[in-house]
Design a protein around this motif. Structure first.
Motif, mmCIF file in Angstrom:
data_model
loop_
_atom_site.group_PDB
_atom_site.id
_atom_site.type_symbol
_atom_site.label_atom_id
_atom_site.label_comp_id
_atom_site.label_asym_id
_atom_site.label_seq_id
_atom_site.Cartn_x
_atom_site.Cartn_y
_atom_site.Cartn_z
ATOM 1 N N THR A 472 0.837 -1.210 0.000
ATOM 2 C CA THR A 472 0.000 0.000 0.000
ATOM 3 C C THR A 472 0.864 1.249 0.000
ATOM 4 O OG1 THR A 472 -1.754 -1.179 1.155
ATOM 5 C CG2 THR A 472 -1.806 1.228 1.245
ATOM 6 N N ILE A 473 1.935 1.261 0.819
ATOM 7 C CA ILE A 473 2.820 2.426 0.869
ATOM 8 C C ILE A 473 3.539 2.594 -0.470
ATOM 9 C CG2 ILE A 473 4.762 3.487 2.082
ATOM 10 C CD1 ILE A 473 2.231 3.266 3.735
ATOM 11 N N LYS A 522 -0.466 16.474 8.260
ATOM 12 C CA LYS A 522 -1.617 15.626 8.582
ATOM 13 C C LYS A 522 -1.192 14.177 8.828
ATOM 14 C CE LYS A 522 -5.131 18.307 6.110
ATOM 15 N NZ LYS A 522 -6.164 18.264 5.049
ATOM 16 N N LEU A 523 -0.230 13.689 8.013
ATOM 17 C CA LEU A 523 0.216 12.304 8.174
ATOM 18 C C LEU A 523 0.959 12.095 9.496
ATOM 19 C CD1 LEU A 523 1.518 11.525 4.560
ATOM 20 C CD2 LEU A 523 -0.564 10.668 5.636
ATOM 21 N N GLN A 524 1.731 13.094 9.915
ATOM 22 C CA GLN A 524 2.500 12.949 11.149
ATOM 23 C C GLN A 524 1.616 13.025 12.384
ATOM 24 O OE1 GLN A 524 5.408 16.050 10.701
ATOM 25 N NE2 GLN A 524 6.913 14.702 9.707
ATOM 26 N N SER A 525 0.452 13.622 12.253
ATOM 27 C CA SER A 525 -0.502 13.645 13.354
ATOM 28 C C SER A 525 -1.489 12.499 13.169
ATOM 29 C CB SER A 525 -1.222 14.991 13.393
ATOM 30 O OG SER A 525 -2.014 15.147 12.237
ATOM 31 N N ASP A 526 -2.417 12.386 14.092
ATOM 32 C CA ASP A 526 -3.449 11.355 13.966
ATOM 33 C C ASP A 526 -4.658 11.856 13.176
ATOM 34 O OD1 ASP A 526 -2.041 9.459 15.334
ATOM 35 O OD2 ASP A 526 -2.835 10.057 17.304
ATOM 36 N N VAL A 537 -6.646 7.073 1.092
ATOM 37 C CA VAL A 537 -7.407 6.079 1.830
ATOM 38 C C VAL A 537 -6.533 4.884 2.202
ATOM 39 C CG1 VAL A 537 -8.217 4.902 -0.261
ATOM 40 C CG2 VAL A 537 -9.537 4.741 1.864
ATOM 41 N N GLY A 538 -5.544 4.564 1.328
ATOM 42 C CA GLY A 538 -4.669 3.432 1.615
ATOM 43 C C GLY A 538 -3.811 3.672 2.856
ATOM 44 N N ILE A 539 -3.254 4.875 2.974
ATOM 45 C CA ILE A 539 -2.419 5.189 4.137
ATOM 46 C C ILE A 539 -3.262 5.177 5.409
ATOM 47 C CG2 ILE A 539 -1.086 7.031 5.248
ATOM 48 C CD1 ILE A 539 0.024 7.738 2.533
ATOM 49 N N ARG A 544 -4.882 2.550 10.513
ATOM 50 C CA ARG A 544 -5.996 2.015 11.299
ATOM 51 C C ARG A 544 -5.779 0.541 11.625
ATOM 52 N NH1 ARG A 544 -9.596 2.717 15.123
ATOM 53 N NH2 ARG A 544 -11.566 1.628 14.763
ATOM 54 N N ARG A 545 -5.284 -0.241 10.671
ATOM 55 C CA ARG A 545 -5.058 -1.672 10.930
ATOM 56 C C ARG A 545 -3.938 -1.900 11.941
ATOM 57 N NH1 ARG A 545 -3.834 -5.230 6.310
ATOM 58 N NH2 ARG A 545 -3.053 -3.420 5.169
#
Length: 579
Positions: A472-473, A522-526, A537-539, A544-545
């Motif tokens: 995904t990444i 945004k990515l570095q935060s929750d 959506v993939g990230i 989440r998983r």
């Protein structure tokens, strides 16, 4: 501050503080009264002994003055001393008769001076000594001979520096003596007395069982009781107007009086134990009350601890275990009051019911999480499926059948992995093989614009990892970083974290332009980074998983490399797939 308030608000602290509020003033009053009484008695005893020392020292000085007067009269008026003054007279009849008459005079006079052990004369010009001792000095011939030897040693020393107005101390090694010299020309007239003899009357005084009196030199070296002074570490320095406390634990009263006629001091040592024995019975009763109050306080606290505080402490201990998440905590049965037995039984029953309820809620939550994980994994499949159809369509457009064949083979392997990825964990080996297959598909799609490198130690290939995390990444990097004007390089590397945690580290990096600042924040935060068009959506799915599977034991970090390009670092616990 919160911990301090917790302590001061506790039942134990309030109970203890209440008892101290009543007991401490009583104990303080009794202790102050005891101290005052001891101080009064100590001052009275010190003053009494001080007066006694002054009286006896005056008596010693008075006796020494009488002896001094006799020596001065003898040196001034007795003409026989002239025969001893000039050299060459020794051995003549006049010299011998003069010595005989002097000896008879000294012998007869010494009986009137009971304090003195011996009178002596010394002719420096003829180096001749004459000694006349009292009838009670030395009980044996050897003792008398020893005293005479000490006098001769004294006379053989340098007599020029002696103060002829004072009595001096002579240390023979086996005892201390006092002597006084009067000089007339080349003749010395002197008196000699043992320091122990001067102390004989004071031996009759009561200084306590371990106390005593002694003479000391000007340097305060003891002439008597030297062993006790050294053993008890008594400092003989004293206050001339009062007393001093000395010895181990300041257990002795030290009082002293200096001689006006000699270079010595008279010192008394009175143990404080002897002083306290003279306290009134009422004072002893107050001391007993103080000790009893302290004992009562200790006994009361012991009883309160056993009857009240210990049962409460056991319940609190069980509550703390519950607070830390130990739902197996129970108050074990033990012998206690009826009320606490009821509280313990009720507490244990309540915990059992809460534990059963928590287990039911926990199982319901697990079922919910399992359903959510399956939904998240299924959420990826349509996304990949649409991408793969788009790739085949593009290849068919350019009619590159050889590439279509290789692409079809890669897609078969790709979808085979996708269709069996309903499990929560796959091996790192399978995940990397799937990622490598996916990259090959994209390499066929963008020939000459994509290269990749995958590295992983053999010992980590059987580690468990959630499926489609790496792929995904990588897919996200290709989606936003592929540029048809240049080459995109993607690197995937797996390694083991150093330290006791020993987590698996997976690093995915590309040579693109990196994350935009607002996306990276945004990515570095929750914060959820999904756009209205469904991007990222993939990230979000991966994050989440990881949270559902590993709680706080796993983390994912997004950053831009200093030399350019985006990078993602995933850390998860190292576990085999079966675990």
């Amino acid at each position: 501050m919160r911990q301090l308030r917790s302590v001061t608000n506790s039942l134990r602290f309030k109970l203890f503080a209440t008892i101290l509020l009543f007991m401490v003033p009583l104990i303080v009053v009794i202790l102050v009264n005891d101290h005052y009484s001891v101080q009064v008695v100590r001052n009275q005893v010190a003053q009494s002994n001080k007066n006694l020392l002054s009286l006896y020292m005056n008596q010693i000085d008075s006796n020494l003055i009488d002896i001094d007067n006799y020596l001065f009269n003898l040196s001034e008026r007795n003409t026989d001393l002239l025969q001893l003054e000039y050299p060459g007279n020794k051995g003549t009849n006049e010299y011998s008769l003069a010595k005989l008459r002097l000896y008879n005079d000294l012998k007869s006079e010494i009986e009137y001076y009971k304090t003195i052990d011996m009178f002596f004369l010394y002719s420096a010009a003829n180096d001749d000594a004459l000694l006349a001792g009292s009838s009670d000095y030395g009980s044996t011939f050897e003792e008398r001979a020893a005293v005479q030897d000490e006098i001769r040693k004294l006379l053989a020393s340098d007599l020029s520096a002696i103060d002829y107005e004072k009595w001096h101390v002579w240390n023979s090694g086996s005892g201390y003596y006092l002597y006084h010299l009067v000089r007339t020309g080349n003749v010395f007239v002197g008196a000699w007395v043992s320091a122990d003899k001067l102390m004989t009357p004071l031996h009759l005084m009561d200084f306590g069982e371990d106390g005593g009196a002694l003479l000391a030199t000007n340097e305060l070296e003891p002439m008597q009781l030297a062993g006790k002074v050294a053993e008890e570490e008594i400092d003989l320095h004293y206050d001339p107007e009062s007393f001093a406390l000395a010895g181990r634990e300041r257990s002795y009263l030290v009082m002293g009086e200096a001689s006006a006629k000699g270079e010595f001091h008279l010192i008394a040592l009175v143990p404080q134990s002897a002083i306290l024995q003279k306290l009134p019975y009422l004072q002893r009763i107050s001391s007993a009350i103080t000790i009893g109050a302290c004992g009562f306080l200790i006994l009361f606290m012991f009883i309160m601890r056993k009857v009240f505080l210990l049962p409460i402490q056991r319940i609190i201990s069980a509550m703390r275990k519950l607070k830390d998440g130990n739902w197996q905590a129970q108050v074990k049965p033990y012998s206690t009051s009826t009320e606490f037995e009821m509280m313990n039984a009720t507490f244990n029953r309540m915990i059992g019911e809460i534990r059963d309820l928590k287990i039911n809620v926990y199982e319901e939550k697990l079922n919910h999480q399992r359903a959510e994980l399956k939904h998240l994994q299924l959420q990826i499949n349509p996304h990949f499926f649409l991408n793969s159809l788009n790739i085949i369509y593009n290849l068919a457009t350019v009619k590159d059948y050889a590439v279509i064949q290789e692409m079809t083979k890669c897609l078969v392997a790709y979808f085979r992995f996708m269709f069996r990825s309903n499990s929560y964990i796959v091996t790192l080996r399978d995940e990397l093989a799937h990622t490598r297959n996916y990259l090959r598909i994209q390499q066929l799609r963008f020939p000459g614009h994509l290269s990749y490198r995958i590295e992983a130690p053999e010992e980590l290939l059987d580690s468990g990892i959630p499926p489609l995390v790496i792929q995904t990444i990588v897919e996200n990097s290709i989606k936003y970083a592929v540029n048809l004007d240049g080459m995109l390089e993607i690197a995937v590397r797996a390694s083991a974290e150093e330290g006791p945690a020993g987590r698996l580290i997976i690093r995915i990096g590309d040579s693109g332009s990196g994350y935009p600042e607002e996306v990276l924040a945004k990515l570095q935060s929750d914060e959820e980074a999904i756009s209205e068009e469904g991007e990222n959506v993939g990230i979000w799915n991966v994050k989440r998983r990881l949270r559902l599977l590993y709680k706080r034991n796993a983390d994912i970090r997004f950053f831009n490399e200093p030399e350019g390009g985006a990078a993602v670092e995933i850390r998860i616990p190292t576990e085999a797939k079966g675990e």
